[in-house]
Scaffold this active site. Structure first.
Site: not given
Ligand code: SAH
Length: 250
Positions: A168, A56, A35
């Protein structure tokens, strides 16, 4: 032998914070799906494995979750030892729970391996005890980012009497500030914003609830970062931890 996938936490970044069990899984791995937030340094434990970046920032722009799951399934069914390596702990905002469930439904054996989650590591690296007798009787790990953008239970968070660790949250500092203030949290509540926890690039910005947005902007705070909100993020913790220093400076 039944096909098996290991869902492994790689910890917050410092490769020394990897567990021995994670190292064992990596040594056995033939395929490692890695990841975004995993420090590639941990791949020294699996030099022969095929490494697939699925995050990402990992090369493929935001690999869709369904694709990742099918890829895990395919490799496992081909009899390979698959390790799905995630930043921090696989089950703390890491989709470990849903992946484990889905794999089990497909008849795949799953083994979960804990990792040290970023919020715990960040606080510790900054000398912040998340619980402290007489100061904080608990910790709440919370994400500021919800799938459906539904609002958080600000009153519960502000009045729960626990230290808040927010994941986050960098893009939502103003929302967090307003939500907690409106729910009655003191404007002067200490806040620590910790970027790149446990890595050599770690930075910490100390602030207060009322001015955390402006302080973060001046500091140019970037993701990944965790926020620690509560009395333990202020001087009170160091005073309790180091009473000699506290007395000397009194
Ligand atoms: N499973 C991970 C969390 C993934 S969600 C864990 O247990 O740590 C991603 C969020 O985690 C980021 O937005 C940030 O809030 C936090 N995070 C991950 N790594 C971090 C790090 N090294 N320093 C600070 N925050 C981090």
């Amino acid at each position: 032998m039944r096909a098996k996938v290991w869902l492994v936490g790689a910890g917050p970044g410092d490769p020394e914070l990897l567990t021995l069990k994670a190292v064992r899984a990596l040594r056995e791995a033939q395929v490692v799906m890695i990841d975004d937030l995993v420090n590639p340094a941990v791949l020294e434990h699996c030099p022969a494995a095929q490494v697939i970046a699925v995050g990402k920032r990992g090369g493929c722009r935001s690999t869709p979750q369904a694709f990742i799951q099918r890829l895990m399934l395919r490799h496992a069914r081909q009899g390979r030892c698959v390790v799905r390596l995630k930043g921090g702990d696989p089950c703390i905002f890491g989709r470990g729970g849903e992946e484990a469930l889905w794999l089990q439904e497909q008849g795949i054996e799953v083994e979960l391996v804990n990792g040290i989650t970023a919020g715990l590591a960040g606080a510790t690296q900054c000398g912040i005890p998340l619980t402290l007798r007489g100061v904080s009787r608990g910790v709440t790990l919370v994400t500021a980012h919800t799938q459906d953008d539904s609002p958080l239970n600000w009153v519960g968070l502000a009045q729960g009497g626990t230290t808040l660790v927010v994941y986050m949250g960098v893009a939502r500092l103003e929302e967090i500030r307003q939500g907690l203030l409106a729910a009655g949290m003191a404007a002067t509540t200490p806040v620590a914003m910790i970027e790149n926890a446990s890595l050599p690039s770690q930075r910490e910005c100390r602030s207060q609830l009322q001015r955390m947005g402006t302080d973060a902007a001046a500091f140019a705070l970037r993701s990944p970062a965790v926020l620690v909100i509560g009395e333990v993020a202020g001087g009170v913790a160091s005073a309790v931890l180091d009473p000699v220093v506290a007395q000397a400076s009194a």
